[in-house]
Design a protein around this motif. Structure first.
Motif, short mmCIF file in Angstrom:
data_model
loop_
_atom_site.label_atom_id
_atom_site.label_comp_id
_atom_site.label_asym_id
_atom_site.label_seq_id
_atom_site.Cartn_x
_atom_site.Cartn_y
_atom_site.Cartn_z
N TYR A 294 42.17 35.31 37.05
CA TYR A 294 42.48 35.69 38.43
C TYR A 294 41.24 35.72 39.31
O TYR A 294 41.32 35.48 40.51
CB TYR A 294 43.29 36.98 38.51
N HIS A 295 40.07 35.96 38.70
CA HIS A 295 38.84 35.89 39.51
C HIS A 295 38.61 34.45 39.98
O HIS A 295 38.25 34.22 41.13
CB HIS A 295 37.63 36.36 38.70
N CYS B 177 40.96 33.76 42.76
CA CYS B 177 40.48 34.37 44.01
C CYS B 177 39.41 33.50 44.66
O CYS B 177 39.47 33.21 45.85
CB CYS B 177 39.87 35.74 43.75
N ASP C 210 41.06 40.12 48.64
CA ASP C 210 40.57 41.34 47.98
C ASP C 210 41.73 42.19 47.47
O ASP C 210 41.70 42.72 46.36
CB ASP C 210 39.71 42.18 48.95
N TYR D 298 44.69 41.09 46.72
CA TYR D 298 45.27 40.35 45.59
C TYR D 298 44.47 40.65 44.32
O TYR D 298 45.03 40.93 43.26
CB TYR D 298 45.26 38.85 45.89
N SER D 299 43.15 40.63 44.47
CA SER D 299 42.29 40.86 43.32
C SER D 299 42.52 42.26 42.75
O SER D 299 42.62 42.43 41.53
CB SER D 299 40.84 40.67 43.75
N SER D 300 42.65 43.26 43.64
CA SER D 300 42.84 44.61 43.06
C SER D 300 44.23 44.77 42.44
O SER D 300 44.37 45.46 41.44
CB SER D 300 42.52 45.75 44.03
N CYS E 283 45.79 42.37 40.87
CA CYS E 283 45.66 41.71 39.56
C CYS E 283 44.92 42.63 38.59
O CYS E 283 45.31 42.73 37.41
CB CYS E 283 44.91 40.40 39.69
N SER E 284 43.89 43.29 39.09
CA SER E 284 43.12 44.16 38.22
C SER E 284 44.00 45.32 37.72
O SER E 284 43.95 45.69 36.55
CB SER E 284 41.87 44.60 38.97
#
Ligand code: ADP
Ligand code: ASP
Ligand code: MG
Length: 467
Positions: A65-66, A69, A102, A104-106, A108-109
């Motif tokens: 996912y990184h 992104c 950002d 989206y990234s959190s 996913c995390s």
């Protein structure tokens, strides 16, 4: 007062040049019509990438996912840098891109840590691509002199809470569109609406199912009582076959709603059928057109097939399927085997694409996506455990690498000899037909063939039965 709704699919905004082309089409139509609404999809591949990133995160992969992104940030930022001239607009758009990615990234995390996600989370994850493309397009229109504004689709379309495949609530949606969109249009602003996205009454983000931007366009057309709805894509209209498979496929000038529905069901997802219904029912002219050849006429979709020409209009293919067979001599005369088979498959959540039962009743065959084949065989073995033990059913098995090739056309009804021509065409090429089924609408004939023969089967039918 003339109103036009135009929808641009993912490939129509796939890169900087495509965005410019779309801007030009919209600006030109904005001069000819009193009111224009633009609906836009995410840039091509973006929804798939957003999905891939979150699915990998939930299954324990902290890397993918990184990478997603980075790629999405770069792709959108690059478009903005290339196309937007004013520094403050550029900065505003780039910070919108950063905010979406950002977030989206959190998300996913979080799902990576939790190891699970719900359809609700999934919708909030994937509903980002359209937000970005809508903002970029509105800014571009504005820059080129068309007063334009990106409007949040979550403010316009109210749905139930069936996340990932939400159903719009007609009256509530109409009210929102009257309150939010109509005043903008009256002021002479051209709204750019993000396709695919909607929200529940409580404001939770939902999506209208894959390919759902067509739905957004239809909803706008219906609620605004538009004079016309144009669906722009990357081919010249609805064609006699997927031009990626058959290069000499032709545009079908007029096709009925039922035929397009059949086409989409059997793999040609050029239009999302359920979605265009509101427009068809209202009798609003609906066209499929090519963004990259806007001067060509395209395809007109009509309510009835009476005024369309041609017997077999198109041939489609669905890949990655398996054929499940339930067989046994003891099945003869045992009531309810077919019913129990299909109930069990439905309970398991798989939809069956094609069924064929031999007249001797010694076997039931049906075709499903390969991804579900293992689970379906297992479920059926459980359901039929006692029949298997008694040897009334000998075996339940799956054959992989199957495709369904379908010939579609309302004119097949009442035209004898079509199946004979189809089989003749396949016979000539030495293609073995594993199973056949005729759609109940008599608007299609489907054949299961081996995946290795898929392209040849499509070409043969196209050459012998359509062209
Ligand atoms: P968009 O991004 O514009 O929504 P889609 O990918 O959903 O576009 O649909 C357009 C694609 O559908 C075309 O690029 C084409 O390859 C494919 N397609 C498959 N079958 C057909 C068909 N019979 N007619 C037109 N396009 C087809
Ligand atoms: N972006 C969404 C999808 O890829 C909706 C659409 O393109 O219509 O399914
Ligand atoms: Mg589409």
């Amino acid at each position: 007062m003339s109103t036009l709704v135009m929808k641009f699919g993912g490939t129509s905004v796939g890169n900087a040049a495509a965005f410019l082309q779309v801007e030009e089409i919209i600006s030109q139509q904005a001069r000819d019509w009193d009111q224009v609404v633009a609906v836009v999809s995410a840039m091509s591949g973006v929804t798939d990438e957003l999905t891939r990133g979150v699915v990998s995160a939930v299954s324990g992969d902290a890397e993918t996912y990184h990478a997603v992104c980075n790629m999405l940030r770069e792709r959108h930022t690059d478009i903005v840098n290339r196309l937007v001239r004013k520094a403050d607009t550029r900065e505003r758009l780039i910070s919108a891109i950063d905010a979406q990615i950002d977030e989206y990234s959190s998300l996913c995390s979080s799902v990576h840590v939790l190891g699970e996600f719900t359809p609700r989370v999934m919708d909030s994850v994937v509903a980002r691509g359209e937000r970005l493309s809508a903002r970029i397009l509105a800014a571009l229109l504005h820059q080129e002199g068309t007063r334009s504004e990106a409007v949040e689709a979550t403010d316009l379309i109210v749905t139930d809470a069936t996340f990932q495949n939400a159903v719009p609530i007609a009256q509530a949606t109409r009210n929102r569109i009257s309150a939010r969109l109509v005043p903008l249009l009256a002021e002479g602003v051209l709204p750019v609406v993000a396709g695919f996205i909607a929200a529940t009454q409580d404001g939770l983000t939902t999506t209208l199912g894959r390919g759902g931007s067509d739905y957004t366009a239809a909803i706008m057309g219906d609620a605004l009582d538009a004079d016309s709805v144009w669906i722009f894509t990357d081919v010249d209209g609805v064609m006699t076959a997927d031009p990626r498979i058959v290069p000499d496929a032709r545009v079908i000038p007029v096709i009925s709603y039922t035929e397009v529905g059949e086409l989409a069901y059997f793999g040609a997802k050029v239009l999302h059928p359920r979605t265009i219904r509101p427009v068809i029912e209202r009798g609003i002219p609906l066209w499929v057109k090519n963004t990259f050849a806007p001067q060509t006429t395209g395809t007109r979709i009509v309510r009835n097939s009476t005024n369309t020409h041609g017997t077999v209009k198109a041939v489609t293919v669905i890949n990655d399927l398996s054929m499940i067979t339930v067989a046994g001599r003891g099945m003869i005369g045992v009531p309810g085997i077919a019913g129990r088979t299909f109930s069990a498959v439905a309970r398991q959540g798989t939809s069956v694409l094609m069924i064929s039962q031999s007249s001797s009743e010694q076997s039931i065959c049906f075709v499903i996506p390969t991804t579900s084949a293992g689970a379906v065989v297992y479920t059926l073995e459980e359901e039929m455990a006692s029949e298997l033990a008694r040897r009334d059913i000998d075996r339940i098995w799956a054959i992989d690498d199957i495709v369904i090739v379908t010939a579609i056309g309302a004119g097949m009804r009442g035209t004898p000899g079509i199946s004979a021509r189809i089989f003749g065409a396949l016979g000539q090429a030495g293609i073995n037909v594993i199973a056949i089924a005729q759609g109940s609408s008599e608007c299609s004939i489907s054949l299961a063939v081996d995946a290795a023969a898929a392209a040849a089967a499509v070409h043969q039918i196209h050459k012998e039965v359509i062209l």
